[in-house]
Design an enzyme around this catalytic site. Structure first.
Site, PDB file in Angstrom:
ATOM      1  N   ASP A 198     -42.453  21.831 -36.505  1.00 16.02           N
ATOM      2  CA  ASP A 198     -41.780  22.260 -35.275  1.00 16.02           C
ATOM      3  C   ASP A 198     -41.165  23.648 -35.450  1.00 16.02           C
ATOM      4  OD1 ASP A 198     -42.462  19.938 -34.021  1.00 16.02           O
ATOM      5  OD2 ASP A 198     -40.497  19.639 -33.111  1.00 16.02           O
ATOM      6  N   LYS A 214     -39.314  18.639 -52.827  1.00 11.61           N
ATOM      7  CA  LYS A 214     -37.893  18.752 -53.194  1.00 11.61           C
ATOM      8  C   LYS A 214     -37.780  18.205 -54.619  1.00 11.61           C
ATOM      9  CE  LYS A 214     -33.539  19.529 -52.126  1.00 11.61           C
ATOM     10  NZ  LYS A 214     -33.018  20.894 -51.976  1.00 11.61           N
ATOM     11  N   ASP A 243     -42.864  17.003 -40.583  1.00  9.38           N
ATOM     12  CA  ASP A 243     -42.396  16.773 -39.212  1.00  9.38           C
ATOM     13  C   ASP A 243     -41.451  17.916 -38.810  1.00  9.38           C
ATOM     14  OD1 ASP A 243     -41.603  15.661 -36.848  1.00  9.38           O
ATOM     15  OD2 ASP A 243     -40.759  13.833 -37.694  1.00  9.38           O
ATOM     16  N   TYR A 274     -40.969   7.306 -43.427  1.00  5.98           N
ATOM     17  CA  TYR A 274     -41.198   6.692 -42.120  1.00  5.98           C
ATOM     18  C   TYR A 274     -41.813   5.297 -42.216  1.00  5.98           C
ATOM     19  CZ  TYR A 274     -40.311  11.397 -40.309  1.00  5.98           C
ATOM     20  OH  TYR A 274     -39.749  12.599 -40.018  1.00  5.98           O
TER      21      TYR A 274
END
Ligand code: NAD
Length: 361
Positions: free
Chosen positions: A251, A191, A247, A141
């Site tokens: 959720d 990852k 992020d 980001y």
């Protein structure tokens, strides 16, 4: 103890839920013999209307002086097409930056009386109690180079995934310290089978783990984590991950709790000399213009944010537990707002706040 707190009611349902959160805060402070020093300031759309800026200088000054900040929500439909610097959400980024908060903590708990509100089977969700710790200041980001260039078939876009050792150490230590106060287990999500950034992430988390021999560390690939969160959420205690994976996973975790009106969050930053974290506490939900001003908003996410504040910024675990227990009791009583689909007529925002104060005792 004196609790010096800045309150930013914000927009839409923000002032309604914040009023009940402050009522609960006053109640629990009085019960446990703490004194409150509350100040209030403008943030978001209301701040643009009154001062021309979504994050006025006066608000920044008060936020830096306070021990902790409680925020309602920001966002008003009339600013939907405004330029970025005149959007209420700019106020949120401004206050996060001013406070230097680098970790977003989302506690995810299942509530017995809300098990049917989750789309997952009850026996899978029942007993879930985890915190997702998402790094907030780095990763894809914010990394550079970034941007779109070229044209036609050659048009291309680039973003850069980047983390420094120092940034990973900082967030990992926070996760391990939280785990020490809970079930002493950290799950680090990466990852590393594909990404060099994740390989460094894993190496640094292992290094930090050596400082916390009493905490168990496990590593999990992000794709498997996404699956495990809905297959077996009870296995998680503290989940730590980078900005982008966090992020998405936070959720997904939110679904477990049943309603967006139930989810508190904490954005925490550097530790004070007292050992407490600088913190900004707010419900996960937005300003919900569709129900604003009607007494329909569920205040429990804002009230849960007060519990998080008491625990993380002031180290007041017993007081936080009293607020969380009151939330459980009110849910069990069925005196809840319409979003939780009560059997009888729904309670108003203020009635839920009143019930919380009664339950705190
Ligand atoms: P929202 O979270 O405000 O609302 C989504 C849906 O959930 C709506 O139907 C709303 O009525 C319902 N809802 C939300 N909170 C509730 C509560 N406490 N009780 C009962 N129902 C609740 O998201 P949105 O509609 O996408 O966004 C509305 C505005 O909020 C936008 O301007 C957006 O930018 C802003 N926003 C702000 C924040 C924040 O302040 N941190 C977060 C998300 C969205």
């Amino acid at each position: 103890m004196e609790l010096n707190i800045l309150v930013l009611p914000g927009d839409g349902i923000g002032p309604e839920v914040t009023e009940e959160a402050v009522r609960a805060l006053r109640h629990v402070a009085a019960k446990f013999g703490h004194s409150l020093r509350l100040s209030e300031a403008l943030l978001g759309g209301i701040a643009i209307h009154k001062t021309g800026s979504p994050f006025p200088d006066g608000t920044a000054k008060l936020a830096l002086e306070a021990d902790a900040t409680l925020l309602g929500a920001v966002g008003l439909p009339e600013f939907d097409d405004a330029p970025p610097e005149r959007r209420p959400e700019r106020g949120l980024l401004g206050i996060r930056k001013t406070l230097g908060v680098f970790a977003n903590l989302r506690p995810v708990r299942s509530y017995k009386s809300l098990l049917d509100s989750s789309p997952l089977k009850n026996h899978i969700v029942d007993g879930t109690d985890m915190i997702i710790v998402r790094e907030l200041t780095g990763d894809l980001y914010y990394g550079t180079p970034r941007g779109i260039s070229g044209s036609g078939e050659a048009e291309q876009a680039v973003n850069t995934m980047i983390y420094t050792r120092a940034e990973i150490q900082r967030i990992a230590r926070m996760a391990f310290e939280l785990a020490r106060k809970r079930r002493r287990k950290v799950t680090s999500v990466d990852k590393s089978n594909v990404l060099e950034v994740s390989q460094l992430w894993r190496k640094v988390v292992i290094d930090v783990a050596a400082e916390y021999p009493d905490v168990t560390l496990e590593h999990i690939l992000v794709d498997n984590c996404a699956m495990q969160l809905i297959l077996n959420p009870r296995r998680f205690d503290v989940v730590v991950t980078g900005n982008m994976f966090g992020d998405i996973l936070s959720d997904e975790g939110a679904v477990l709790a049943g309603s967006i009106g139930m989810l508190p969050s904490a954005s925490v930053g550097p530790k004070r000399p007292s050992g407490a974290w600088v913190g900004l506490y707010e419900p996960v939900h937005g300003s919900a213009p569709d129900i604003a001003g009607q007494g329909k908003a569920n205040p429990l996410a804002a009230i849960g944010s007060v519990a998080a504040m008491l625990e993380y910024s002031f180290g007041l675990k017993e007081e936080a537990a009293a607020v969380n227990a009151a939330v459980d009791a009110v849910l069990d009583s069925g005196r809840v707002t319409a979003d939780l689909r009560p059997a009888g007529p729904p309670a108003t925002t203020a009635q839920v706040g009143e019930a919380i104060c009664q339950a705190i005792g």
